[in-house]
Write a protein that holds these residues in place. Structure first.
Motif, PDB file in Angstrom:
ATOM      1  N   ASN A 281     -30.829  28.744  87.079  1.00  0.00           N
ATOM      2  CA  ASN A 281     -31.141  29.399  88.345  1.00  0.00           C
ATOM      3  C   ASN A 281     -31.250  31.023  88.427  1.00  0.00           C
ATOM      4  OD1 ASN A 281     -30.090  30.822  90.862  1.00  0.00           O
ATOM      5  ND2 ASN A 281     -30.340  28.751  91.843  1.00  0.00           N
TER       6      ASN A 281
ATOM      7  N   HIS B 247     -31.191  33.340  90.640  1.00  0.00           N
ATOM      8  CA  HIS B 247     -30.384  34.200  91.393  1.00  0.00           C
ATOM      9  C   HIS B 247     -28.894  34.194  90.644  1.00  0.00           C
ATOM     10  CE1 HIS B 247     -32.947  35.183  94.791  1.00  0.00           C
ATOM     11  NE2 HIS B 247     -33.076  33.641  94.694  1.00  0.00           N
ATOM     12  N   GLU B 248     -28.435  32.901  90.136  1.00  0.00           N
ATOM     13  CA  GLU B 248     -27.131  32.984  89.380  1.00  0.00           C
ATOM     14  C   GLU B 248     -27.279  33.528  88.282  1.00  0.00           C
ATOM     15  OE1 GLU B 248     -24.877  29.465  89.122  1.00  0.00           O
ATOM     16  OE2 GLU B 248     -26.121  28.598  90.782  1.00  0.00           O
TER      17      GLU B 248
ATOM     18  N   GLN C 205     -29.067  36.442  87.603  1.00  0.00           N
ATOM     19  CA  GLN C 205     -29.357  37.779  88.073  1.00  0.00           C
ATOM     20  C   GLN C 205     -27.644  38.175  88.264  1.00  0.00           C
ATOM     21  OE1 GLN C 205     -31.753  37.860  91.322  1.00  0.00           O
ATOM     22  NE2 GLN C 205     -33.586  38.396  89.971  1.00  0.00           N
ATOM     23  N   ASP C 206     -26.897  37.342  88.897  1.00  0.00           N
ATOM     24  CA  ASP C 206     -25.364  37.616  89.375  1.00  0.00           C
ATOM     25  C   ASP C 206     -24.683  37.663  88.199  1.00  0.00           C
ATOM     26  OD1 ASP C 206     -26.045  37.645  91.958  1.00  0.00           O
ATOM     27  OD2 ASP C 206     -25.209  35.521  92.298  1.00  0.00           O
TER      28      ASP C 206
ATOM     29  N   HIS D 145     -30.999  29.412  97.679  1.00  0.00           N
ATOM     30  CA  HIS D 145     -31.521  30.546  98.172  1.00  0.00           C
ATOM     31  C   HIS D 145     -32.989  30.318  98.786  1.00  0.00           C
ATOM     32  CE1 HIS D 145     -28.421  33.300  96.649  1.00  0.00           C
ATOM     33  NE2 HIS D 145     -28.519  32.431  95.685  1.00  0.00           N
TER      34      HIS D 145
ATOM     35  N   GLU E 111     -35.380  32.357  98.745  1.00  0.00           N
ATOM     36  CA  GLU E 111     -36.466  33.106  97.749  1.00  0.00           C
ATOM     37  C   GLU E 111     -36.679  32.213  96.512  1.00  0.00           C
ATOM     38  OE1 GLU E 111     -34.188  35.406 100.360  1.00  0.00           O
ATOM     39  OE2 GLU E 111     -33.301  34.720  98.531  1.00  0.00           O
ATOM     40  N   ASP E 112     -35.712  31.139  96.374  1.00  0.00           N
ATOM     41  CA  ASP E 112     -35.887  30.417  95.070  1.00  0.00           C
ATOM     42  C   ASP E 112     -37.328  29.773  94.872  1.00  0.00           C
ATOM     43  OD1 ASP E 112     -33.226  30.501  94.210  1.00  0.00           O
ATOM     44  OD2 ASP E 112     -32.564  28.469  94.843  1.00  0.00           O
TER      45      ASP E 112
END
Length: 187
Positions: free
Chosen positions: A41, A43-44, A46-47, A93, A95-96
């Protein structure tokens, strides 16, 4: 490269934040790649990447300059990814990216000398299938497989990243490969 990185790390230890920005620029793509391959993922990933660099910055004094910085930051990212997997909560998200739309953008409307759309779809489906099967492996095998085959690290580097003996790394790679082979053969 290692000599340059060591000089940059010394500057960071002296409090030079611009030097740390250089380190981030050097390693951000690889760290993100490792996290993305582990988590599946963006987003994950990036986190986790941001958290890995934050931890590296706050713990820079504990970094041993006799070792490669890349190994140290990859270990941080791998451990954070494994922690995230262990306490996995659904994370969606708006945005995914939708699977199979990786190549759709403004430029996709123009003719190009690339594979036919059908071939691209097959290739994307195959890549997604393999990624899904890797994601289904237990984290200890998944991380070994990703570091070996997708990040192309040596056994010694993987053992440093995972903080395990080389023999254990070999076993995890072998078992991960066997589990992946069985999973891919069942489909």
């Amino acid at each position: 490269m290692d000599i340059v990185v060591k000089k940059i790390v010394r500057e960071v230890k002296r409090g030079n934040q611009d030097a740390f920005a250089e380190l981030v620029d050097l390693y951000k793509d690889k760290v993100f790649h490792i996290a993305y391959r582990m988590l599946g993922n963006a987003h994950e990933a990036q986190d986790v990447s941001q958290e890995a660099f934050l931890r590296a910055y706050t713990n820079i004094e504990s970094y041993d300059e006799n070792r490669k910085f890349s190994t140290w930051i990859f270990r941080i990212a791998t451990n954070l990814s494994i922690d995230r997997i262990r306490r996995k909560k659904p994370d969606f998200h708006l945005e995914d990216q939708v699977s199979g739309t990786d190549n759709l953008d403004y430029h996709s409307q123009f003719a190009a000398d690339i594979d036919l759309p059908e071939d691209q779809v097959v290739k994307l489906e195959m890549q997604q299938w393999i990624q899904d099967e890797i994601m289904a492996l237990p984290p200890k095998y998944r991380s070994a497989i990703i570091l070996k085959y997708l990040e192309d690290l040596s056994l010694k580097e993987i053992s440093e990243v995972m903080n395990l003996p080389v023999a254990t790394v070999k076993t995890r790679i072998h078992r991960g490969r066997e589990a992946l082979r069985k999973r891919l053969g069942q489909a």
